[in-house]
Design a protein around this motif. Structure first.
Motif, PDB file in Angstrom:
ATOM      1  N   GLU A  76       0.826  -1.202   0.000  1.00 13.07           N
ATOM      2  CA  GLU A  76       0.000   0.000   0.000  1.00 13.07           C
ATOM      3  C   GLU A  76       0.863   1.257   0.000  1.00 13.07           C
ATOM      4  O   GLU A  76       1.833   1.355   0.741  1.00 13.07           O
ATOM      5  N   VAL A  77       0.470   2.231  -0.836  1.00  7.20           N
ATOM      6  CA  VAL A  77       1.167   3.515  -0.923  1.00  7.20           C
ATOM      7  C   VAL A  77       0.132   4.625  -0.809  1.00  7.20           C
ATOM      8  O   VAL A  77      -0.880   4.607  -1.504  1.00  7.20           O
ATOM      9  N   LYS A  78       0.417   5.590   0.084  1.00  2.00           N
ATOM     10  CA  LYS A  78      -0.399   6.794   0.192  1.00  2.00           C
ATOM     11  C   LYS A  78       0.506   7.965  -0.138  1.00  2.00           C
ATOM     12  O   LYS A  78       1.284   8.406   0.698  1.00  2.00           O
ATOM     13  N   PRO A  91      -1.430  -7.712  -8.102  1.00  2.00           N
ATOM     14  CA  PRO A  91      -2.830  -7.863  -7.677  1.00  2.00           C
ATOM     15  C   PRO A  91      -3.146  -7.362  -6.269  1.00  2.00           C
ATOM     16  O   PRO A  91      -4.254  -6.898  -6.016  1.00  2.00           O
ATOM     17  N   SER A  92      -2.190  -7.397  -5.352  1.00  3.99           N
ATOM     18  CA  SER A  92      -2.437  -6.952  -3.980  1.00  3.99           C
ATOM     19  C   SER A  92      -2.110  -5.471  -3.761  1.00  3.99           C
ATOM     20  O   SER A  92      -2.267  -4.957  -2.659  1.00  3.99           O
ATOM     21  N   ALA A  93      -1.704  -4.757  -4.813  1.00  2.00           N
ATOM     22  CA  ALA A  93      -1.301  -3.348  -4.697  1.00  2.00           C
ATOM     23  C   ALA A  93      -2.500  -2.448  -4.430  1.00  2.00           C
ATOM     24  O   ALA A  93      -3.576  -2.633  -4.991  1.00  2.00           O
ATOM     25  N   VAL A  94      -2.275  -1.446  -3.537  1.00  2.21           N
ATOM     26  CA  VAL A  94      -3.264  -0.418  -3.258  1.00  2.21           C
ATOM     27  C   VAL A  94      -2.528   0.920  -3.291  1.00  2.21           C
ATOM     28  O   VAL A  94      -1.643   1.155  -2.473  1.00  2.21           O
ATOM     29  N   VAL A  95      -2.904   1.786  -4.228  1.00  5.24           N
ATOM     30  CA  VAL A  95      -2.260   3.092  -4.357  1.00  5.24           C
ATOM     31  C   VAL A  95      -3.317   4.171  -4.175  1.00  5.24           C
ATOM     32  O   VAL A  95      -4.310   4.209  -4.906  1.00  5.24           O
ATOM     33  N   HIS A  96      -3.104   5.032  -3.170  1.00  4.73           N
ATOM     34  CA  HIS A  96      -3.960   6.188  -2.908  1.00  4.73           C
ATOM     35  C   HIS A  96      -3.149   7.424  -3.249  1.00  4.73           C
ATOM     36  O   HIS A  96      -2.416   7.930  -2.407  1.00  4.73           O
TER      37      HIS A  96
END
Length: 146
Positions: A76-78, A91-96
């Motif tokens: 995860e990246v914010k 597939p498990s990446a989360v980018v905000h």
């Protein structure tokens, strides 16, 4: 004996071929700058900059901006993600945050919330101001986070 030019070339090659790891369960509060590859499986509260490849493992949590030549994100990246060549979102990446990259691969399941600019002109990544006598003077120019 080596002359000064050969020594500088060898030092530059040694620096860019280095490999760094931030393990699972590790938290870093502050900016990270490196010439070599870096893999992060822990938590970083700060900006990350590398002239090589960045790998963010599935357990990574980044709160800050990312600037790299190439990157592969599973965690995860914010913040703003700026990649000069290729960005791969697993597939498990989360980018905000916003993505700025030359090429982008988004695998099925990846989550991305923000704007995206692709095919941008290649940007030079500068670590510190300049490298003098093999030592970098760290100065990180902060990008605006989302």
């Amino acid at each position: 004996m080596f002359n000064k030019t050969q020594n500088k070339k060898q030092m530059a090659q040694d620096i860019t071929s280095s490999s760094n790891t931030v393990g699972k369960g590790t938290t870093i509060n502050g900016d990270i700058e490196t010439f070599g590859n870096i893999r992060i499986d822990g938590r970083v509260v700060g900006n990350i900059k590398t002239k090589s490849k960045l790998v963010l493992g599935s357990t990574s949590h980044i709160e800050g901006n990312v600037l790299s030549q190439n990157a592969e994100i599973e965690g995860e990246v914010k913040g703003v993600v700026e990649i000069t060549e290729l960005l791969v979102l697993k597939p498990s990446a989360v980018v905000h945050g916003d993505i700025i990259t030359n090429k982008l691969v988004v695998e099925s399941g990846a989550t991305f919330n923000g704007s995206c600019k692709m095919g941008v002109a290649t940007k030079s990544i500068k670590i510190g101001d300049e490298v003098a006598n093999g030592q970098a003077t760290p100065k990180f120019k902060e990008a605006k986070a989302v």
